[in-house]
Scaffold this active site. Structure first.
Site, short mmCIF file in Angstrom:
data_model
loop_
_atom_site.label_atom_id
_atom_site.label_comp_id
_atom_site.label_asym_id
_atom_site.label_seq_id
_atom_site.Cartn_x
_atom_site.Cartn_y
_atom_site.Cartn_z
N ARG A 1 0.83 -1.25 -0.10
CA ARG A 1 -0.13 -0.12 0.02
C ARG A 1 0.86 1.15 0.02
NH1 ARG A 1 -4.89 1.63 4.21
NH2 ARG A 1 -3.36 1.17 5.82
N ASP B 1 -4.10 3.31 14.50
CA ASP B 1 -2.96 3.98 13.47
C ASP B 1 -3.82 5.25 12.97
OD1 ASP B 1 -5.52 3.46 11.80
OD2 ASP B 1 -4.45 2.01 10.54
#
Length: 540
Positions: free
Chosen positions: A161, A442
């Site tokens: 990613r 996160d």
């Protein structure tokens, strides 16, 4: 250096020497010069769209692409090697230990994350690229703390990613302009590894984050075609899964698949960023005020509609509909509390597989067996493309449904402040993924806390005890909670807690919240990486 290319940081010199070869930088420069103007125009389009939302124009499915949604005959590319069965995907940052443990976890695939679970220090970004290169070539084995880390015989399939379109890589300038972080992450990985991956029977596979419009998917597709031609690779070798993690993208799912159809491997429910985007995009709409974060579950109206539409859309076009992340992590030394947490994971994964998802995400290797058991028992084949969900009828109003049962509580305010301070402090210190209260946090979850606090202050909401959420109240709690952040998140520094507290105080005072905290705070990382002040502004 190739003409026009400047590296502004000397961090990770060994990684720079290995990665920044002249051919690699020439490829990066070619991508930048070809596609940067388009990226900038698409970012301007985002701003224009936000002004429409603020003026009261509701989000809706794009009328100009109705024919694409109505046409039943087109399908996406067949699954590429290694992507036929993706029932368990583990995700995490690209440090060497994490890469080995994730690849050995038993999961089918590993999404190596340069984005939300990663703090983009230049050292992290470059060493991460080296770690992935070494893992692909099976040269990643190492010893640390008396323990051997050795890649298994059948590791998970690697998916990468890159960072989102909104971010710049401020340590790399081309023609005196910072390169797109998306293009940088993609280019370095692709150039060094694409042919090697194919030689080993797989391919260059990606997760694409935070898109808001089908034209942003078209840009990625153009980059894929350019890049494959540049290195002499057959077209349509790349595969990409798109995270539907912004509210506008939920109205463009089918068009995003269409744009990437020759490179597509499906869509993913990026649930936490989606909640963040739901609040941010509807910032001018008081009816979109949400309760405590814990009450915004996958079963509330707007989240359930988004999931059902995603599964229906993917299976209609014969690609994977991937589920999202359960934030719970194993709790050591408290079996009772751990069982409660793992029961939540089981319920979440059972909901996903019963709904028709083809796989799910985990953040911890110890959860792999739990998630796999649920999917093995309920998904007998490699996927569920045959579950067409023809019963689903999702209208624009369903995706905008703001009826969310729950309360806004002092506990919720405190938890948001603590999480925001702890994560932001850790991020500035180089750690982009931290455990807090037995949840893995996160950037996406930290963003929810930030914009919820702004929303509650901006709309002068009252807590369930009747007290208003005011600037003074939030300031007082920040002052009360900041001294304890170092205990909550060991390793953070006082200076970073101070910056995080000032940043949060400033955010709740803004007319509108900033687009991304990672964009706002990138200059702190650039400064730490030795970038001169004159160039740091390029990141803002």
């Amino acid at each position: 250096m190739p003409q026009g290319v400047r590296i502004l940081s000397k961090a990770a010199p060994q990684a720079q020497a290995e990665l920044f070869t002249d051919p690699a930088l020439e490829f990066l420069a070619a991508l930048h010069r070809t596609f940067e103007p388009i990226r900038q125009s698409l970012l301007i389009r985002r701003e224009e769209a936000q002004r429409r939302y603020d003026s009261g124009v509701p989000l809706d499915f794009p009328p100009e692409t109705a024919h694409i949604r109505a046409e039943p005959s087109w399908h996406c590319a067949p699954p590429a090697p290694g992507l036929e069965d993706r029932r368990i995907e583990i995700t995490g940052p690209t440090d060497r230990k994490m890469v080995v443990n994730a690849l050995n976890s038993g999961a089918k695939t590993f999404m190596a994350d340069f984005e939300d679970s990663n703090s983009p220090t230049f050292t992290n970004m470059l060493n991460g690229q080296v770690n992935l290169r070494d893992a692909i070539r099976r040269n990643i084995d190492f010893e640390a703390g008396g323990k051997q880390y050795k890649l298994s015989a059948q590791p998970a399939v690697l998916i990468v990613r890159p960072r989102g379109w909104h971010l710049d890589e401020s340590r790399v300038m081309i023609d005196n302009v910072p390169v797109s972080a998306s293009i940088f992450d993609f280019a370095i990985y692709f150039f060094h590894n694409a042919k090697e991956l194919v030689r080993r029977g797989l391919g260059p596979y990606f997760y694409l984050p935070k898109m808001e419009h089908y034209l942003e998917a078209r840009l990625w597709n153009d980059i894929f075609n350019f890049s494959q031609s540049y290195i002499g690779m057959p077209l349509n070798t790349i595969r990409a899964t798109v995270l539907i993690e912004t509210l506008p993208a939920a109205f463009h799912m089918e068009e995003i698949l269409f744009e990437l159809r020759n490179h597509s491997s499906g869509l993913n429910c990026g649930r936490w960023d989606y909640i963040f985007s739901f609040i941010k995009k509807r910032r001018a709409d008081r009816s979109a005020v949400l309760p405590d974060r814990k009450d915004v579950t996958m079963t509330v109206g707007f989240m359930d509609a988004y999931v059902r539409l995603l599964i229906q859309t993917c299976h209609k076009r014969k690609v994977a509909a991937m589920g999202g992340m359960s934030a719970q992590i194993p709790i050591k030394d408290d079996p009772k509390a751990n069982e409660v947490a793992m029961d939540k994971v089981r319920a979440d994964k059972l909901r996903e597989v019963k709904a028709g998802h083809d796989g799910t995400w985990i953040a911890h290797p110890l959860i792999e067996k739990i998630a796999r058991k649920i999917f093995d028992e309920n998904m007998l084949g490699p996927n569920q493309y045959h579950v067409l969900r023809e019963d689903v009828r999702v209208a624009a109003a369903d995706l905008l449904n703001t009826h969310v049962p729950g309360k806004i509580t002092e506990e919720g305010v405190r938890e948001n402040i603590s999480t925001s301070l702890a994560y932001t402090s850790a991020w500035m210190g180089g750690n982009g993924c931290i455990p807090l209260n037995f949840l893995m946090e996160d950037a996406a979850t930290a963003e929810i806390t930030r914009v919820q606090l702004w929303q509650w202050v901006h709309y002068k909401v009252r807590l369930d005890n009747g007290n208003p959420v005011t600037l003074e109240y939030v300031d007082r709690l920040i002052g009360e909670l900041a001294p304890g952040i170092k205990k909550l998140a060991p390793g953070v520094k006082d200076e970073h807690v101070k910056v995080a507290a000032e940043y949060l105080k400033a955010q709740v005072r803004r007319q509108w919240p900033s687009e991304f905290l990672t964009s706002d705070l990138m200059p702190y990382l650039a400064a730490a990486d030795g970038v001169e002040a004159a160039w740091q502004k390029a990141a803002l």
